[in-house]
Design an enzyme around this catalytic site. Structure first.
Site, PDB file in Angstrom:
ATOM      1  N   HIS A 203      -2.227   7.177  -8.870  1.00  0.00           N
ATOM      2  CA  HIS A 203      -0.969   6.960  -9.237  1.00  0.00           C
ATOM      3  C   HIS A 203      -0.158   5.945  -8.810  1.00  0.00           C
ATOM      4  O   HIS A 203      -0.268   5.453  -7.694  1.00  0.00           O
ATOM      5  CB  HIS A 203      -0.238   8.244  -9.524  1.00  0.00           C
ATOM      6  CG  HIS A 203       0.313   8.715  -8.366  1.00  0.00           C
ATOM      7  ND1 HIS A 203       1.560   8.430  -8.161  1.00  0.00           N
ATOM      8  CD2 HIS A 203      -0.055   9.478  -7.387  1.00  0.00           C
ATOM      9  CE1 HIS A 203       2.017   8.920  -7.082  1.00  0.00           C
ATOM     10  NE2 HIS A 203       1.055   9.689  -6.704  1.00  0.00           N
ATOM     11  N   CYS A 204       0.803   5.607  -9.632  1.00  0.00           N
ATOM     12  CA  CYS A 204       2.084   4.756  -9.204  1.00  0.00           C
ATOM     13  C   CYS A 204       3.409   5.361  -9.683  1.00  0.00           C
ATOM     14  O   CYS A 204       3.379   6.737 -10.178  1.00  0.00           O
ATOM     15  CB  CYS A 204       1.921   3.232  -9.615  1.00  0.00           C
ATOM     16  SG  CYS A 204       1.560   3.035 -11.346  1.00  0.00           S
ATOM     17  N   ALA A 205       4.489   4.541 -10.064  1.00  0.00           N
ATOM     18  CA  ALA A 205       5.438   5.419 -10.566  1.00  0.00           C
ATOM     19  C   ALA A 205       5.388   5.959 -11.928  1.00  0.00           C
ATOM     20  O   ALA A 205       5.556   6.838 -12.436  1.00  0.00           O
ATOM     21  CB  ALA A 205       6.610   4.423 -10.492  1.00  0.00           C
TER      22      ALA A 205
ATOM     23  N   PHE B 273       4.097   9.207 -10.956  1.00  0.00           N
ATOM     24  CA  PHE B 273       5.163   9.959 -10.135  1.00  0.00           C
ATOM     25  C   PHE B 273       6.299  10.210 -11.008  1.00  0.00           C
ATOM     26  O   PHE B 273       7.156  11.369 -10.651  1.00  0.00           O
ATOM     27  CB  PHE B 273       5.440   9.313  -8.690  1.00  0.00           C
ATOM     28  CG  PHE B 273       6.113  10.545  -7.821  1.00  0.00           C
ATOM     29  CD1 PHE B 273       5.386  11.438  -7.390  1.00  0.00           C
ATOM     30  CD2 PHE B 273       7.501  10.393  -7.747  1.00  0.00           C
ATOM     31  CE1 PHE B 273       6.058  12.598  -6.551  1.00  0.00           C
ATOM     32  CE2 PHE B 273       8.156  11.193  -6.845  1.00  0.00           C
ATOM     33  CZ  PHE B 273       7.215  12.413  -6.438  1.00  0.00           C
TER      34      PHE B 273
END
Length: 137
Positions: free
Chosen positions: A73-75, A111
């Site tokens: 995952h990233c933002a 996130f």
């Protein structure tokens, strides 16, 4: 040679996996945020910034081989997270060592969505800074 298909994972499913007793030791969560890796992170996640992801891929591949489930995952999980997951899967195929029992996921909403629902839950999120997220959102 096996193929690792990258799938999408819902945050509630990941929450359930993290809260399961006993907690799975076969789950790895890879956070590829760069300078935006602030304000908290998913419990037990490993930070591998997208800016250096490619050059660290051989090391990361070895690190993740024992895990049956890998979640990236990233933002927002719209670009960096999916790109990292696909790069990981392609690398494993390229060197001919894609684990046949490993599942690779991208966390839907990244996130940003995770912290909106689970940020204040210390069982799920570490180092959460609610004030920072209120400023950012």
């Amino acid at each position: 040679m096996s193929s690792l298909a990258v799938k999408i994972l819902d945050k509630n499913t990941l929450r359930n996996w993290l809260l399961a007793e006993p907690r799975s030791k076969s789950l790895a969560i890879i956070d590829v945020r760069d300078d935006d890796h602030i304000g908290g992170h998913i419990v037990g996640s490993r930070h591998h910034p997208s800016s250096s992801f490619g050059q660290n891929l051989p090391y990361l591949h070895e690190e993740l081989r024992p895990f049956s489930t890998v979640v990236f995952h990233c933002a927002l999980s719209q670009q960096r997270g999916p790109s990292a997951a696909n790069m990981y899967a392609r690398y494993a195929e390229m060197i001919g060592s894609a684990p046949t029992t490993q599942s690779v996921y991208v966390l839907r909403g990244g996130f940003t969505e995770w912290q909106q629902e689970f940020g204040s839950d210390g069982r799920l999120t570490e180092a959460y800074d609610e004030k920072l997220w209120k400023l950012m959102c």
